[in-house]
Design a protein around this motif. Sequence first.
Motif, PDB file in Angstrom:
ATOM      1  N   VAL A  61      32.587  -4.223  -4.697  1.00 21.16           N
ATOM      2  CA  VAL A  61      31.647  -2.774  -4.780  1.00 21.16           C
ATOM      3  C   VAL A  61      30.852  -3.363  -6.139  1.00 21.16           C
ATOM      4  CG1 VAL A  61      31.590  -0.419  -5.814  1.00 21.16           C
ATOM      5  CG2 VAL A  61      33.686  -1.268  -4.229  1.00 21.16           C
ATOM      6  N   LEU A  62      29.492  -3.029  -5.777  1.00 22.46           N
ATOM      7  CA  LEU A  62      28.601  -3.504  -6.929  1.00 22.46           C
ATOM      8  C   LEU A  62      27.485  -2.449  -7.157  1.00 22.46           C
ATOM      9  CD1 LEU A  62      28.015  -7.073  -5.856  1.00 22.46           C
ATOM     10  CD2 LEU A  62      28.969  -6.247  -8.216  1.00 22.46           C
ATOM     11  N   HIS A  63      26.873  -2.364  -8.177  1.00 24.60           N
ATOM     12  CA  HIS A  63      25.542  -1.553  -8.400  1.00 24.60           C
ATOM     13  C   HIS A  63      24.456  -2.277  -7.852  1.00 24.60           C
ATOM     14  CE1 HIS A  63      27.140   2.153 -10.515  1.00 24.60           C
ATOM     15  NE2 HIS A  63      27.824   1.385 -11.063  1.00 24.60           N
ATOM     16  N   LYS A  64      23.470  -1.513  -7.611  1.00 24.72           N
ATOM     17  CA  LYS A  64      22.175  -2.158  -6.868  1.00 24.72           C
ATOM     18  C   LYS A  64      21.450  -3.097  -7.810  1.00 24.72           C
ATOM     19  CE  LYS A  64      19.359   1.895  -8.646  1.00 24.72           C
ATOM     20  NZ  LYS A  64      18.452   2.938  -8.291  1.00 24.72           N
ATOM     21  N   GLY A  65      21.532  -2.770  -9.034  1.00 24.83           N
ATOM     22  CA  GLY A  65      20.760  -3.889 -10.072  1.00 24.83           C
ATOM     23  C   GLY A  65      21.569  -5.112 -10.182  1.00 24.83           C
ATOM     24  N   ALA A  66      22.906  -4.996  -9.894  1.00 25.46           N
ATOM     25  CA  ALA A  66      23.780  -6.505  -9.938  1.00 25.46           C
ATOM     26  C   ALA A  66      23.468  -7.284  -8.767  1.00 25.46           C
ATOM     27  CB  ALA A  66      25.367  -6.049  -9.766  1.00 25.46           C
ATOM     28  N   LEU A  67      22.897  -6.660  -7.655  1.00 26.53           N
ATOM     29  CA  LEU A  67      22.628  -7.472  -6.567  1.00 26.53           C
ATOM     30  C   LEU A  67      21.657  -8.594  -6.687  1.00 26.53           C
ATOM     31  CD1 LEU A  67      22.867  -5.049  -3.692  1.00 26.53           C
ATOM     32  CD2 LEU A  67      24.765  -6.682  -4.177  1.00 26.53           C
ATOM     33  N   ARG A  68      20.884  -8.519  -7.684  1.00 21.97           N
ATOM     34  CA  ARG A  68      19.797  -9.596  -8.144  1.00 21.97           C
ATOM     35  C   ARG A  68      20.505 -10.691  -8.805  1.00 21.97           C
ATOM     36  NH1 ARG A  68      15.804  -5.594 -11.685  1.00 21.97           N
ATOM     37  NH2 ARG A  68      15.204  -3.833  -9.863  1.00 21.97           N
ATOM     38  N   HIS A  69      21.589 -10.659  -8.993  1.00 20.27           N
ATOM     39  CA  HIS A  69      22.498 -12.029  -9.720  1.00 20.27           C
ATOM     40  C   HIS A  69      23.621 -12.510  -8.896  1.00 20.27           C
ATOM     41  CE1 HIS A  69      20.202 -10.090 -13.280  1.00 20.27           C
ATOM     42  NE2 HIS A  69      20.868  -9.136 -13.056  1.00 20.27           N
ATOM     43  N   VAL A  70      23.199 -12.213  -7.715  1.00 18.70           N
ATOM     44  CA  VAL A  70      24.425 -12.499  -6.695  1.00 18.70           C
ATOM     45  C   VAL A  70      23.792 -13.143  -5.492  1.00 18.70           C
ATOM     46  CG1 VAL A  70      26.091 -11.820  -5.158  1.00 18.70           C
ATOM     47  CG2 VAL A  70      25.987 -10.781  -7.517  1.00 18.70           C
ATOM     48  N   ALA A  71      24.134 -14.499  -5.196  1.00 18.11           N
ATOM     49  CA  ALA A  71      23.649 -15.121  -3.848  1.00 18.11           C
ATOM     50  C   ALA A  71      23.774 -14.630  -2.887  1.00 18.11           C
ATOM     51  CB  ALA A  71      24.048 -16.394  -4.168  1.00 18.11           C
ATOM     52  N   ALA A  72      22.708 -14.496  -1.828  1.00 18.70           N
ATOM     53  CA  ALA A  72      23.121 -13.715  -0.478  1.00 18.70           C
ATOM     54  C   ALA A  72      24.188 -14.227   0.161  1.00 18.70           C
ATOM     55  CB  ALA A  72      21.820 -13.668   0.227  1.00 18.70           C
ATOM     56  N   ARG A  73      24.326 -15.571  -0.047  1.00 17.76           N
ATOM     57  CA  ARG A  73      25.414 -16.508   1.003  1.00 17.76           C
ATOM     58  C   ARG A  73      26.990 -15.847   0.628  1.00 17.76           C
ATOM     59  NH1 ARG A  73      24.451 -19.972  -3.369  1.00 17.76           N
ATOM     60  NH2 ARG A  73      25.956 -20.793  -4.667  1.00 17.76           N
ATOM     61  N   ARG A  74      27.023 -15.248  -0.627  1.00 17.18           N
ATOM     62  CA  ARG A  74      28.343 -14.668  -0.825  1.00 17.18           C
ATOM     63  C   ARG A  74      28.726 -13.680   0.093  1.00 17.18           C
ATOM     64  NH1 ARG A  74      29.813 -18.739  -4.385  1.00 17.18           N
ATOM     65  NH2 ARG A  74      28.480 -18.740  -6.065  1.00 17.18           N
ATOM     66  N   PHE A  75      27.981 -12.963   0.721  1.00 19.93           N
ATOM     67  CA  PHE A  75      28.399 -11.975   1.854  1.00 19.93           C
ATOM     68  C   PHE A  75      28.525 -12.435   3.328  1.00 19.93           C
ATOM     69  CE2 PHE A  75      26.116 -10.167  -1.997  1.00 19.93           C
ATOM     70  CZ  PHE A  75      27.169  -9.370  -2.433  1.00 19.93           C
ATOM     71  N   ARG A  76      28.615 -14.021   3.448  1.00 16.71           N
ATOM     72  CA  ARG A  76      28.652 -14.373   4.667  1.00 16.71           C
ATOM     73  C   ARG A  76      30.225 -13.850   5.285  1.00 16.71           C
ATOM     74  NH1 ARG A  76      26.405 -20.507   3.552  1.00 16.71           N
ATOM     75  NH2 ARG A  76      24.181 -19.852   3.659  1.00 16.71           N
ATOM     76  N   SER A  77      31.357 -13.877   4.354  1.00 14.61           N
ATOM     77  CA  SER A  77      32.642 -13.612   4.521  1.00 14.61           C
ATOM     78  C   SER A  77      33.008 -12.484   3.698  1.00 14.61           C
ATOM     79  CB  SER A  77      33.323 -14.557   4.062  1.00 14.61           C
ATOM     80  OG  SER A  77      33.376 -15.423   2.973  1.00 14.61           O
ATOM     81  N   LEU A  78      31.963 -11.692   3.077  1.00 15.17           N
ATOM     82  CA  LEU A  78      32.392 -10.535   2.359  1.00 15.17           C
ATOM     83  C   LEU A  78      31.434  -9.477   2.343  1.00 15.17           C
ATOM     84  CD1 LEU A  78      34.128  -9.765  -0.321  1.00 15.17           C
ATOM     85  CD2 LEU A  78      32.248 -10.607  -1.515  1.00 15.17           C
ATOM     86  N   SER A  79      32.170  -8.208   2.819  1.00 16.37           N
ATOM     87  CA  SER A  79      31.309  -6.928   2.805  1.00 16.37           C
ATOM     88  C   SER A  79      30.836  -6.437   1.502  1.00 16.37           C
ATOM     89  CB  SER A  79      32.095  -5.837   3.614  1.00 16.37           C
ATOM     90  OG  SER A  79      32.640  -6.318   5.045  1.00 16.37           O
ATOM     91  N   LEU A  80      29.766  -5.859   1.610  1.00 13.71           N
ATOM     92  CA  LEU A  80      28.876  -5.373   0.549  1.00 13.71           C
ATOM     93  C   LEU A  80      28.988  -3.688   0.304  1.00 13.71           C
ATOM     94  CD1 LEU A  80      27.247  -5.251  -2.033  1.00 13.71           C
ATOM     95  CD2 LEU A  80      25.391  -5.563  -0.686  1.00 13.71           C
ATOM     96  N   ILE A  81      29.858  -3.020  -0.882  1.00 17.67           N
ATOM     97  CA  ILE A  81      29.805  -1.754  -0.756  1.00 17.67           C
ATOM     98  C   ILE A  81      29.037  -1.457  -2.086  1.00 17.67           C
ATOM     99  CG2 ILE A  81      31.253   0.242  -1.175  1.00 17.67           C
ATOM    100  CD1 ILE A  81      33.622  -1.072  -0.152  1.00 17.67           C
ATOM    101  N   VAL A  82      27.904  -0.622  -1.849  1.00 17.27           N
ATOM    102  CA  VAL A  82      27.077  -0.186  -3.037  1.00 17.27           C
ATOM    103  C   VAL A  82      27.489   0.968  -3.509  1.00 17.27           C
ATOM    104  CG1 VAL A  82      24.590   0.305  -3.764  1.00 17.27           C
ATOM    105  CG2 VAL A  82      24.957  -1.583  -2.006  1.00 17.27           C
ATOM    106  N   HIS A  83      27.641   0.932  -4.609  1.00 16.28           N
ATOM    107  CA  HIS A  83      28.088   2.317  -5.599  1.00 16.28           C
ATOM    108  C   HIS A  83      27.105   2.972  -5.944  1.00 16.28           C
ATOM    109  CE1 HIS A  83      31.396   4.291  -7.272  1.00 16.28           C
ATOM    110  NE2 HIS A  83      31.068   4.337  -8.585  1.00 16.28           N
ATOM    111  N   LEU A  84      27.196   4.134  -5.658  1.00 15.29           N
ATOM    112  CA  LEU A  84      26.006   5.157  -5.934  1.00 15.29           C
ATOM    113  C   LEU A  84      25.993   6.147  -6.991  1.00 15.29           C
ATOM    114  CD1 LEU A  84      25.470   6.668  -2.233  1.00 15.29           C
ATOM    115  CD2 LEU A  84      24.842   4.324  -3.179  1.00 15.29           C
ATOM    116  N   SER A  85      27.108   6.205  -7.677  1.00 14.88           N
ATOM    117  CA  SER A  85      27.155   6.867  -8.990  1.00 14.88           C
ATOM    118  C   SER A  85      27.558   6.106 -10.211  1.00 14.88           C
ATOM    119  CB  SER A  85      28.382   8.180  -8.765  1.00 14.88           C
ATOM    120  OG  SER A  85      29.581   7.559  -8.245  1.00 14.88           O
ATOM    121  N   ALA A  86      27.357   6.849 -11.279  1.00 13.91           N
ATOM    122  CA  ALA A  86      27.640   6.105 -12.604  1.00 13.91           C
ATOM    123  C   ALA A  86      27.660   7.153 -13.759  1.00 13.91           C
ATOM    124  CB  ALA A  86      26.544   5.218 -12.889  1.00 13.91           C
TER     125      ALA A  86
END
Length: 264
Positions: A61-86
């Motif tokens: 689970v990550l916030h939208k801005g955090a995705l800028r700092h994560v390589a796309a290849r990490r999600f080849r074997s991992l699902s992405l849940i974007v957190h909508l609230s803060a």
Amino acid sequence: MAHNFPRRVRLDRLYRNGSGGLLVVPLDHPISGAPIIHSGRPGGLDRLVGDVADGGADAVVLHKGALRHVAARRFRSLSLIVHLSAGTGLSADPDAKVLVCSVEEALRLGADAVSVHVNAGSGTEPRQLADLAAVAGDCERWGVPLLAMVYARGPGIADGRAPHLVAHAAAIAAELGADLVKTAMPRAVADLAALTAASPIPVLAAGGDAHDSAAALNHLADAMRAGAGGVAAGRLVFNAPEPAAMLRRLSALVHDRTFARSTP
């Protein structure tokens, strides 16, 4: 549970390890004021997400801005849940949560699912419930699975793990249209079993006290034995001296149903 086909497909994809149990690692803590990167640890967030993927987690689970700092290849074997609230711990009401991202925006970012946090009993509970309901409607429209993180928290809540309050939290998630609920679980095994049996959606056990990892792991094992749908552990992972080693233990618990008691 989800009824439309795209939502069911995406929900099934969350179960990367195919065991019927979900291991989710929430890393949405920095906005609330909890840093998730060990001081001086090279690689930062990207390395941590890499550990999450390599350690056998199903989703992060990550916030939208955090995705800028994560390589796309990490999600080849991992699902992405974007957190909508803060919400932040600096607020006059630290239990308040607001929407900071939409389902449509999360999809544009590549999300497999979204999550929303609700603190039942807080001063802003009505708005949080309305936000959860609105997001559930958008998830139905776009075919996106919804994880609701629902806790009993607020000025009138003495024990957020009280069985009737946890059952109420799970019911809120199910009644408003979530596919999965993450919550703090009751302490007693009998109460854990009653909760999971009564919930119409899978209940993910929150990770618990990161300062006593042995006790937290034993509690999570009890929850899995009692029928929990999986584990959602953030602090237990990123506060561990070796996050990768902690993830392997959690993966064995959730996916292999290895319930050996942990010791300090």
